[in-house]
Enzyme design. Structure first.
Site, PDB file in Angstrom:
ATOM      1  N   GLY A  64       0.644  -1.224  -0.094  1.00  0.00           N
ATOM      2  CA  GLY A  64       0.001   0.056  -0.047  1.00  0.00           C
ATOM      3  C   GLY A  64       0.831   1.117  -0.033  1.00  0.00           C
ATOM      4  O   GLY A  64       2.121   1.226  -0.556  1.00  0.00           O
ATOM      5  N   CYS A  65       0.387   2.403   0.449  1.00  0.00           N
ATOM      6  CA  CYS A  65       0.956   3.662   0.549  1.00  0.00           C
ATOM      7  C   CYS A  65       2.428   3.511   1.345  1.00  0.00           C
ATOM      8  O   CYS A  65       2.256   2.980   2.414  1.00  0.00           O
ATOM      9  CB  CYS A  65       0.255   4.734   0.901  1.00  0.00           C
ATOM     10  N   PHE A  66       3.480   4.094   0.703  1.00  0.00           N
ATOM     11  CA  PHE A  66       4.686   3.751   1.421  1.00  0.00           C
ATOM     12  C   PHE A  66       4.830   4.530   2.677  1.00  0.00           C
ATOM     13  O   PHE A  66       5.898   4.401   3.265  1.00  0.00           O
ATOM     14  CB  PHE A  66       5.965   3.912   0.356  1.00  0.00           C
ATOM     15  N   TRP A  67       4.075   5.637   2.956  1.00  0.00           N
ATOM     16  CA  TRP A  67       4.240   6.284   4.009  1.00  0.00           C
ATOM     17  C   TRP A  67       3.917   5.768   5.380  1.00  0.00           C
ATOM     18  O   TRP A  67       4.951   5.738   6.249  1.00  0.00           O
ATOM     19  CB  TRP A  67       3.314   7.634   4.315  1.00  0.00           C
ATOM     20  N   TYR A 210      -4.845  11.433   6.303  1.00  0.00           N
ATOM     21  CA  TYR A 210      -4.691  10.184   5.933  1.00  0.00           C
ATOM     22  C   TYR A 210      -3.701   9.589   6.863  1.00  0.00           C
ATOM     23  O   TYR A 210      -4.030   8.386   7.304  1.00  0.00           O
ATOM     24  CB  TYR A 210      -4.044  10.305   4.523  1.00  0.00           C
TER      25      TYR A 210
END
Length: 244
Positions: A64-67, A210
């Protein structure tokens, strides 16, 4: 203005109120589904792991989102650096705007440099499957959809490949999740660091909606489930650069 029979039976105010209720209910369901994707699952440790070796080792995962992925490993003891980036495609398309089209073959990924004397590759994967993401979601993760958000492990050695594949089979056999694991295991051809503004994003923007909703719960899950591996002070990319 004359009112129609429908207006008399169902006043506009009542219709609007009912519609608002339906929309609110739909939003709640969508939110619940998204939130459920971030819930951690307690899973068994891998039965197979790499032998302890000298020097640093590299692991590359996509979930998923790398953050959030980067944020979890920056709070993991034994990890000396975790960098957000792209893997699975070419150098020419390794930029956020192009990767976001979902047509490049890249996945938003994190390169993890770790000390195998302090944390094993198997433990890196256990954290990955347990708190980093939901490995049963195909080409999506929570609110994010597209192949760039797929679940993947990019291995750097034959030993890593054996451990990763054996662990996926173990989790499926144990029915650790309600659905089969869809994580793909493949050879790492190259890793391309993401733009500077993506690095250390979770730490720098903890109040960003987010991050607050999707990613901070992952850090809390790491602290709760893997207390012995948890670091309160994250190991940031900016810190790693300063020491090199």
């Amino acid at each position: 203005m004359r009112r129609s029979p429908l207006d008399r039976l169902f006043p506009k105010a009542a219709i609007l109120s009912a519609l608002a209720g339906v929309l609110a209910g739909a939003a709640l369901l969508a939110t619940s589904a998204s939130r459920a994707a971030e819930d951690a699952v307690v899973i068994p440790a891998p039965a197979m792991d790499e032998p302890t070796a000298d020097g640093l080792e590299t692991a590359v995962v996509a979930g998923g989102c790398f953050w959030g992925v980067q944020g979890v490993y920056q709070h993991t003891a034994g990890v000396v650096n975790a960098v957000s980036g792209y893997a699975g495609g070419t150098k020419a398309t390794a930029d956020y705007h192009t990767v976001s089209t979902g047509t490049t073959g890249h996945a938003e990924s994190v390169e993890i440099k770790f000390d195998p004397k302090k944390i094993s590759y198997g433990k890196i994967l256990q954290i990955f499957f347990s708190v980093v993401h939901d490995p049963t979601q195909l080409n999506r993760q929570g609110p994010d959809t597209g192949t760039q958000y797929r679940s993947a492990i990019f291995v750097t050695s034959e030993a890593q490949k054996k451990v990763a594949e054996a662990y996926i089979a173990q989790l499926d056999q144990a029915k650790a999740f309600k659905r089969p694991v869809v994580t793909k295991v493949g050879k790492l051809e190259a890793f391309y660091p993401a733009e500077g503004y993506h690095q250390d994003y979770l730490t720098l923007h903890p109040s960003q909606p987010y991050i607050a909703y999707n990613d901070l719960p992952k850090i809390e899950n790491l602290k709760k489930i893997f207390a012995e591996n948890y670091l309160d002070k994250p190991t940031l990319v900016s810190d790693a650069k300063a020491t090199n």
